[in-house]
Design an enzyme around this catalytic site. Sequence first.
Site, short mmCIF file in Angstrom:
data_model
loop_
_atom_site.label_atom_id
_atom_site.label_comp_id
_atom_site.label_asym_id
_atom_site.label_seq_id
_atom_site.Cartn_x
_atom_site.Cartn_y
_atom_site.Cartn_z
N SER A 113 0.83 -1.08 -0.01
CA SER A 113 -0.11 -0.21 -0.06
C SER A 113 0.88 1.29 0.07
CB SER A 113 -1.03 -0.09 1.30
OG SER A 113 -1.83 0.92 0.99
N ASP A 250 -2.74 5.99 -3.48
CA ASP A 250 -1.73 5.49 -2.77
C ASP A 250 -1.01 4.32 -3.61
OD1 ASP A 250 -3.76 3.73 -2.49
OD2 ASP A 250 -3.20 3.13 -0.73
N ASP A 252 -1.21 1.01 -4.03
CA ASP A 252 -1.90 0.21 -4.63
C ASP A 252 -3.13 0.56 -4.98
OD1 ASP A 252 -3.04 0.43 -2.07
OD2 ASP A 252 -3.57 -1.77 -1.86
N ASP A 254 -5.93 1.88 -3.57
CA ASP A 254 -7.27 1.37 -3.17
C ASP A 254 -7.74 2.56 -2.16
OD1 ASP A 254 -5.58 1.31 -0.76
OD2 ASP A 254 -6.34 -0.51 0.03
#
Length: 455
Positions: A113, A250, A252, A254
């Site tokens: 992340s 961010d 990843d 999400d």
Amino acid sequence: MGRLFGTDGVRGVAGRDLTAELAMDLSVAAAHVLGDAGAFTAGIGRSGSSPNRPIAVVGRDPRASGEFLEAAVVAGLASSGMDVLRLGVLPTPAVAYLTTALGADMGVMLSASHNPAPDNGIKFLDRDGYKLPDAVENEIEQRLGEKWDRPVGGAVGRVRDAYGEADRYVSHVLSTVSGRLDGLNVVVDCAHGAAHIVAPEALMRAGAKVETIGARPDGLNINAGVGSTHLDKLQQVVISRGADVGIAYDGDADRCLAVAHTGEVIDGDQIMAVLAMDMHAEGKLAGNTVVATVMSNLGFKLALRNAGIDVIETAVGDRYVLEAMRESGYNLGGEQSGHVLMLDHSTTGDGLLTSLHLLSAVVREGRPLAELASVMTRLPQVLVNVKGVDRAKASVPELGEAVAAAERELGETGRVLIRPSGTEPMIRVMVEAASAEQAQRLADRLADVVRTACV
């Protein structure tokens, strides 16, 4: 050994904590738990799978360590008898969506992340694209290293690349919004992460004029001075280019945060407020309710209350938000950090999806984002982490009395939240008040009580 799974999969420094051996062993165990549940259900030709063999999809962010971890995960899954579709570099929500869209039995995402490049993580998803509950993660841990009958010959899994499936995800998120973004100038910060291709492509296909930063990953620069945890550069570019909006993802993708044309940061609470108002006006807000965590700003809750929208609070963590939403059938929830869950369209927080809906609201309303976000006023919030104390003593009478006194002073213009850390000898003191001075004064006073009463 403590529990391997944390609040969002298994994470650690890649090559030291999260080794290739551990990645392979986890994947074998996950295949036995999640693959067995779907074994012998795959239809002929389903997503290219061999008949009667379960399928896994695997995606990753651009971290250098993701290359060897992907190889280890794929090896573990295929050696367990699962067919594997390699999706390549894609956001976590894309992997979640494609798990179901491709009829897979499980999904795997390799990412840490917003963490720096040396870290990495493994996140498993069930066949419906949801993160695993604790009980299933515990079962995977319990089956680590167990003896098993290894498939041979035609029973081993087959591996193929499915990089083109990224377009299926882009088409999906675009299909969830009505209207176009023509005439909107957007600066997109991809954090040198998983969204560096799909996010600009989706926004351009929607009609926006897009300029990118943080869109040249080299495997080592993910989240380095860019992305949703480092908004300074995005603010500068938005102002210097005279852009309408800035969007930051961010690593990843999400989650996302935004920057108004003025350079003002628009956080997750404000994004949820704009979306809630928009969905409420369109009659699309399920149960007329939004699910948020106890850390959401009081200004967010007051704004929604004034608009006739209910707010349900959960513990901190998007998994708790998701749990409450699924349990009661709500379709909007999230966190101040920018994790926004829109369950009509996604099973996870999805930064690209969120940004498309946010920008669509800007175009539909014909007003700048700063004006839309002003529907809520963020109350000054002060957080003090008191370390080296006994977190089990967060409910001692002395602290309870001090909290009650602070709450009496605040009345309905603020609030107090005392939270023991889940992992460290630390108690978090959060105070919101009408002024920053009052919030700081009360937070410091309560922190002093924690230091003397919780030892």
